[in-house]
Design an enzyme around this catalytic site. Sequence first.
Site, PDB file in Angstrom:
ATOM      1  CB  ILE A  21      -0.961  -0.026   1.203  1.00 53.20           C
ATOM      2  CG1 ILE A  21      -2.009  -1.125   1.013  1.00 53.20           C
ATOM      3  CG2 ILE A  21      -1.597   1.330   1.454  1.00 53.20           C
ATOM      4  CD1 ILE A  21      -2.857  -1.419   2.213  1.00 53.20           C
ATOM      5  CB  ALA A  72      13.453   6.043   9.568  1.00 49.65           C
ATOM      6  CE1 TYR A 167      -4.386  -5.560  11.143  1.00 45.18           C
ATOM      7  CE2 TYR A 167      -1.997  -5.303  11.091  1.00 45.18           C
ATOM      8  CZ  TYR A 167      -3.241  -5.119  10.513  1.00 45.18           C
ATOM      9  OH  TYR A 167      -3.343  -4.499   9.284  1.00 45.18           O
TER      10      TYR A 167
HETATM   11  C1  LIG Z   1     -15.676 -17.364   9.076  1.00 48.43           C
HETATM   12  C2  LIG Z   1     -14.448 -16.855   8.382  1.00 48.43           C
HETATM   13  C3  LIG Z   1     -14.135 -15.484   8.879  1.00 48.43           C
HETATM   14  C4  LIG Z   1     -12.848 -15.024   8.252  1.00 48.43           C
HETATM   15  C5  LIG Z   1     -12.534 -13.641   8.762  1.00 48.43           C
HETATM   16  C6  LIG Z   1     -11.167 -13.241   8.334  1.00 48.43           C
HETATM   17  C7  LIG Z   1     -11.086 -11.738   8.399  1.00 48.43           C
HETATM   18  C8  LIG Z   1      -9.798 -11.237   7.816  1.00 48.43           C
HETATM   19  C9  LIG Z   1     -10.013  -9.860   7.236  1.00 48.43           C
HETATM   20  C10 LIG Z   1      -8.717  -9.116   7.249  1.00 48.43           C
HETATM   21  C11 LIG Z   1      -8.884  -7.747   6.631  1.00 48.43           C
HETATM   22  C12 LIG Z   1      -7.791  -6.798   7.026  1.00 48.43           C
HETATM   23  C13 LIG Z   1      -6.463  -7.514   7.104  1.00 48.43           C
HETATM   24  C14 LIG Z   1      -5.357  -6.599   7.537  1.00 48.43           C
HETATM   25  O1  LIG Z   1      -5.543  -5.573   8.149  1.00 48.43           O
HETATM   26  C15 LIG Z   1      -4.006  -7.090   7.188  1.00 48.43           C
HETATM   27  C16 LIG Z   1      -3.764  -8.363   7.959  1.00 48.43           C
HETATM   28  O2  LIG Z   1      -3.812  -8.376   9.153  1.00 48.43           O
HETATM   29  S1  LIG Z   1      -3.515  -9.762   7.008  1.00 48.43           S
HETATM   30  C17 LIG Z   1      -3.394 -11.018   8.265  1.00 48.43           C
HETATM   31  C18 LIG Z   1      -4.781 -11.439   8.759  1.00 48.43           C
HETATM   32  N1  LIG Z   1      -4.595 -12.511   9.706  1.00 48.43           N
HETATM   33  C19 LIG Z   1      -5.546 -13.457   9.969  1.00 48.43           C
HETATM   34  O3  LIG Z   1      -6.674 -13.402   9.481  1.00 48.43           O
HETATM   35  C20 LIG Z   1      -5.130 -14.581  10.884  1.00 48.43           C
HETATM   36  C21 LIG Z   1      -5.083 -15.839  10.055  1.00 48.43           C
HETATM   37  N2  LIG Z   1      -4.777 -16.997  10.898  1.00 48.43           N
HETATM   38  C22 LIG Z   1      -3.507 -17.410  11.090  1.00 48.43           C
HETATM   39  O4  LIG Z   1      -2.552 -16.812  10.661  1.00 48.43           O
HETATM   40  C23 LIG Z   1      -3.335 -18.700  11.880  1.00 48.43           C
HETATM   41  O5  LIG Z   1      -4.587 -19.353  11.947  1.00 48.43           O
HETATM   42  C24 LIG Z   1      -2.842 -18.451  13.320  1.00 48.43           C
HETATM   43  C25 LIG Z   1      -1.385 -18.010  13.270  1.00 48.43           C
HETATM   44  C26 LIG Z   1      -3.708 -17.425  14.017  1.00 48.43           C
HETATM   45  C27 LIG Z   1      -2.959 -19.770  14.109  1.00 48.43           C
HETATM   46  O6  LIG Z   1      -2.326 -20.792  13.348  1.00 48.43           O
HETATM   47  P1  LIG Z   1      -2.527 -22.310  13.776  1.00 48.43           P
HETATM   48  O7  LIG Z   1      -2.324 -22.430  15.255  1.00 48.43           O
HETATM   49  O8  LIG Z   1      -1.715 -23.114  12.827  1.00 48.43           O
HETATM   50  O9  LIG Z   1      -4.083 -22.589  13.530  1.00 48.43           O
HETATM   51  P2  LIG Z   1      -4.796 -22.779  12.090  1.00 48.43           P
HETATM   52  O10 LIG Z   1      -4.231 -21.824  11.103  1.00 48.43           O
HETATM   53  O11 LIG Z   1      -4.820 -24.216  11.756  1.00 48.43           O
HETATM   54  O12 LIG Z   1      -6.286 -22.284  12.441  1.00 48.43           O
HETATM   55  C28 LIG Z   1      -7.097 -23.055  13.354  1.00 48.43           C
HETATM   56  C29 LIG Z   1      -8.527 -22.873  12.939  1.00 48.43           C
HETATM   57  O13 LIG Z   1      -8.880 -21.460  13.112  1.00 48.43           O
HETATM   58  C30 LIG Z   1      -9.317 -20.955  11.880  1.00 48.43           C
HETATM   59  N3  LIG Z   1      -8.898 -19.550  11.750  1.00 48.43           N
HETATM   60  C31 LIG Z   1      -7.634 -19.079  11.866  1.00 48.43           C
HETATM   61  N4  LIG Z   1      -7.628 -17.754  11.691  1.00 48.43           N
HETATM   62  C32 LIG Z   1      -8.910 -17.373  11.444  1.00 48.43           C
HETATM   63  C33 LIG Z   1      -9.547 -16.117  11.151  1.00 48.43           C
HETATM   64  N5  LIG Z   1      -8.839 -14.973  11.101  1.00 48.43           N
HETATM   65  N6  LIG Z   1     -10.874 -16.091  10.948  1.00 48.43           N
HETATM   66  C34 LIG Z   1     -11.580 -17.255  10.995  1.00 48.43           C
HETATM   67  N7  LIG Z   1     -11.056 -18.498  11.255  1.00 48.43           N
HETATM   68  C35 LIG Z   1      -9.724 -18.521  11.471  1.00 48.43           C
HETATM   69  C36 LIG Z   1      -8.671 -21.812  10.825  1.00 48.43           C
HETATM   70  O14 LIG Z   1      -9.395 -21.701   9.621  1.00 48.43           O
HETATM   71  C37 LIG Z   1      -8.760 -23.168  11.475  1.00 48.43           C
HETATM   72  O15 LIG Z   1     -10.089 -23.613  11.328  1.00 48.43           O
HETATM   73  P3  LIG Z   1     -10.373 -25.186  11.132  1.00 48.43           P
HETATM   74  O16 LIG Z   1     -11.847 -25.272  10.918  1.00 48.43           O
HETATM   75  O17 LIG Z   1      -9.889 -25.818  12.419  1.00 48.43           O
HETATM   76  O18 LIG Z   1      -9.564 -25.605   9.949  1.00 48.43           O
HETATM   77  N1  NAI Z   2      -2.750  -5.693   3.193  1.00 55.91           N
HETATM   78  C1  NAI Z   2      -3.905  -5.585   3.818  1.00 55.91           C
HETATM   79  O1  NAI Z   2      -4.846  -6.373   3.625  1.00 55.91           O
HETATM   80  C2  NAI Z   2      -4.099  -4.491   4.812  1.00 55.91           C
HETATM   81  C3  NAI Z   2      -3.047  -3.703   5.272  1.00 55.91           C
HETATM   82  N2  NAI Z   2      -3.306  -2.724   6.209  1.00 55.91           N
HETATM   83  C4  NAI Z   2      -2.231  -1.878   6.696  1.00 55.91           C
HETATM   84  O2  NAI Z   2      -1.666  -1.179   5.595  1.00 55.91           O
HETATM   85  C5  NAI Z   2      -0.298  -0.872   5.877  1.00 55.91           C
HETATM   86  C6  NAI Z   2       0.567  -1.363   4.729  1.00 55.91           C
HETATM   87  O3  NAI Z   2       0.386  -2.757   4.679  1.00 55.91           O
HETATM   88  P1  NAI Z   2       0.837  -3.625   3.393  1.00 55.91           P
HETATM   89  O4  NAI Z   2       1.250  -2.710   2.302  1.00 55.91           O
HETATM   90  O5  NAI Z   2      -0.204  -4.625   3.164  1.00 55.91           O
HETATM   91  O6  NAI Z   2       2.107  -4.377   3.999  1.00 55.91           O
HETATM   92  P2  NAI Z   2       3.553  -4.673   3.415  1.00 55.91           P
HETATM   93  O7  NAI Z   2       4.119  -5.680   4.335  1.00 55.91           O
HETATM   94  O8  NAI Z   2       3.487  -4.920   1.965  1.00 55.91           O
HETATM   95  O9  NAI Z   2       4.318  -3.256   3.622  1.00 55.91           O
HETATM   96  C7  NAI Z   2       4.619  -2.786   4.904  1.00 55.91           C
HETATM   97  C8  NAI Z   2       5.883  -1.951   4.797  1.00 55.91           C
HETATM   98  O10 NAI Z   2       6.166  -1.390   6.071  1.00 55.91           O
HETATM   99  C9  NAI Z   2       7.554  -1.501   6.307  1.00 55.91           C
HETATM  100  N3  NAI Z   2       7.831  -1.499   7.749  1.00 55.91           N
HETATM  101  C10 NAI Z   2       7.597  -2.508   8.622  1.00 55.91           C
HETATM  102  N4  NAI Z   2       8.023  -2.167   9.849  1.00 55.91           N
HETATM  103  C11 NAI Z   2       8.546  -0.916   9.747  1.00 55.91           C
HETATM  104  C12 NAI Z   2       9.147  -0.032  10.672  1.00 55.91           C
HETATM  105  N5  NAI Z   2       9.321  -0.379  11.951  1.00 55.91           N
HETATM  106  N6  NAI Z   2       9.577   1.165  10.219  1.00 55.91           N
HETATM  107  C13 NAI Z   2       9.417   1.524   8.920  1.00 55.91           C
HETATM  108  N7  NAI Z   2       8.856   0.722   7.986  1.00 55.91           N
HETATM  109  C14 NAI Z   2       8.423  -0.482   8.411  1.00 55.91           C
HETATM  110  C15 NAI Z   2       7.951  -2.806   5.655  1.00 55.91           C
HETATM  111  O11 NAI Z   2       9.344  -2.866   5.404  1.00 55.91           O
HETATM  112  C16 NAI Z   2       7.113  -2.781   4.391  1.00 55.91           C
HETATM  113  O12 NAI Z   2       7.795  -2.189   3.323  1.00 55.91           O
HETATM  114  C17 NAI Z   2       0.014  -1.557   7.204  1.00 55.91           C
HETATM  115  O13 NAI Z   2      -0.094  -0.607   8.252  1.00 55.91           O
HETATM  116  C18 NAI Z   2      -1.094  -2.602   7.340  1.00 55.91           C
HETATM  117  O14 NAI Z   2      -1.353  -2.918   8.701  1.00 55.91           O
HETATM  118  C19 NAI Z   2      -4.562  -2.483   6.707  1.00 55.91           C
HETATM  119  C20 NAI Z   2      -5.606  -3.255   6.274  1.00 55.91           C
HETATM  120  C21 NAI Z   2      -5.457  -4.293   5.291  1.00 55.91           C
END
Ligand SMILES: CCCCCCCCCCCCCC(=O)CC(=O)SCCNC(=O)CCNC(=O)[C@H](O)C(C)(C)COP(=O)(O)OP(=O)(O)OC[C@H]1O[C@@H](n2cnc3c(N)ncnc32)[C@H](O)[C@@H]1OP(=O)(O)O
Ligand code: NAI
Length: 259
Positions: A21, A72, A167
Amino acid sequence: MASQLRLRSALALVTGAGSGIGRAVSVRLAKEGAAVAACDLDGAAAQETVRLLGGRGSKERAPQGNHVAFQADVSEARAVRRLLEQVQACFSRPPSVVVSCAGITRDDFLLHMSEDDWDRVIAVNLKGIFLVTQAAAQALVSSGCHGSIINISSIIGKVGNMGQTNYAASKAGVIGLTQTAARELGRHGIRCNSVLPGFISTPMTQKVPQKVLDKVTRMIPMGHLGDPEDVADVVAFLASEDSGYITGASVEVTGGLFM
Ligand SMILES: CCCCCCCCCCCCCC(=O)CC(=O)SCCNC(=O)CCNC(=O)[C@H](O)C(C)(C)COP(=O)(O)OP(=O)(O)OC[C@H]1O[C@@H](n2cnc3c(N)ncnc32)[C@H](O)[C@@H]1OP(=O)(O)O
Ligand SMILES: NC(=O)C1=CN([C@@H]2O[C@H](COP(=O)(O)OP(=O)(O)OC[C@H]3O[C@@H](n4cnc5c(N)ncnc54)[C@H](O)[C@@H]3O)[C@@H](O)[C@H]2O)C=CC1
């Protein structure tokens, strides 16, 4: 939204400019005429962004309207102070547009999340935005310049998400920080707004397990993930005078997810 040179007199500081982004925001603001100070923890990635913008400026001097990369860690107070000093020395003015995109995830369920993973996410995503917002606002107020500060939160800051207590807390905090900054800085002609993206296709979301990705995609009313450019469109609007009477807002860019 048609691209215009709405930002031809602006200097934009973008953090997290080395990827996703932040890189898309840098490209869009430059396209609308802004000079861009592209900052990232990964200095090489910031340099690559500046190369994409066609910039060639060095830290010592940026030819008029050029773009420059800075390295930075936004979670470090001294680094952020040094960043604002370097940007003002390079461009001879404070940034009138400040976009905080730098952010990380360290996902785990609450029952297993480490204190370190909590601390690091809060330090980068929330304290980092505090430090950048404060330093930029101090520079603008002391120079009597108006500005637009745009902080990237997330829809997760509004609704929560499994595996993201750290987060979600950081992103909810960004909303409250930005609303408070808007209340305090309005009298100085500085607008502060949050953008809340949904699921956007970037390296950050590539770490999400496929089964979760499949689940969430089916939940999106528009049926697909967003692109970084979808967020950059809104950031460019909030950076420009076209949003001149908007401050303290939280703008969702989610395809309707969790509306
Ligand atoms: C009903 C579905 C709802 C889905 C909602 C998801 C919403 C996400 C929208 C995000 C929009 C904005 C995103 C953003 O700002 C940028 C980010 O943050 S990107 C990263 C987003 N992160 C996640 O969504 C977390 C994903 N999960 C994981 O990374 C792993 O599960 C975790 C490290 C938490 C744990 O790993 P582990 O111990 O290996 O467990 P499993 O992965 O096997 O999961 C167990 C079980 O739980 C279910 N599950 C995991 N995370 C979610 C989740 N976020 N929402 C719903 N369900 C989740 C997974 O599917 C497994 O289900 P089973 O039925 O047992 O297979
Ligand atoms: N990708 C998505 O679905 C969403 C992202 N966001 C937010 O948007 C922003 C950008 O995310 P993305 O572009 O998806 O991620 P990205 O991982 O592609 O980019 C993040 C950037 O931030 C830099 N960064 C990390 N730690 C830093 C630090 N301590 N100082 C300076 N730079 C640092 C990384 O080096 C990287 O270049 C983040 O704040 C994220 O939480 C919010 C909602 C959804």
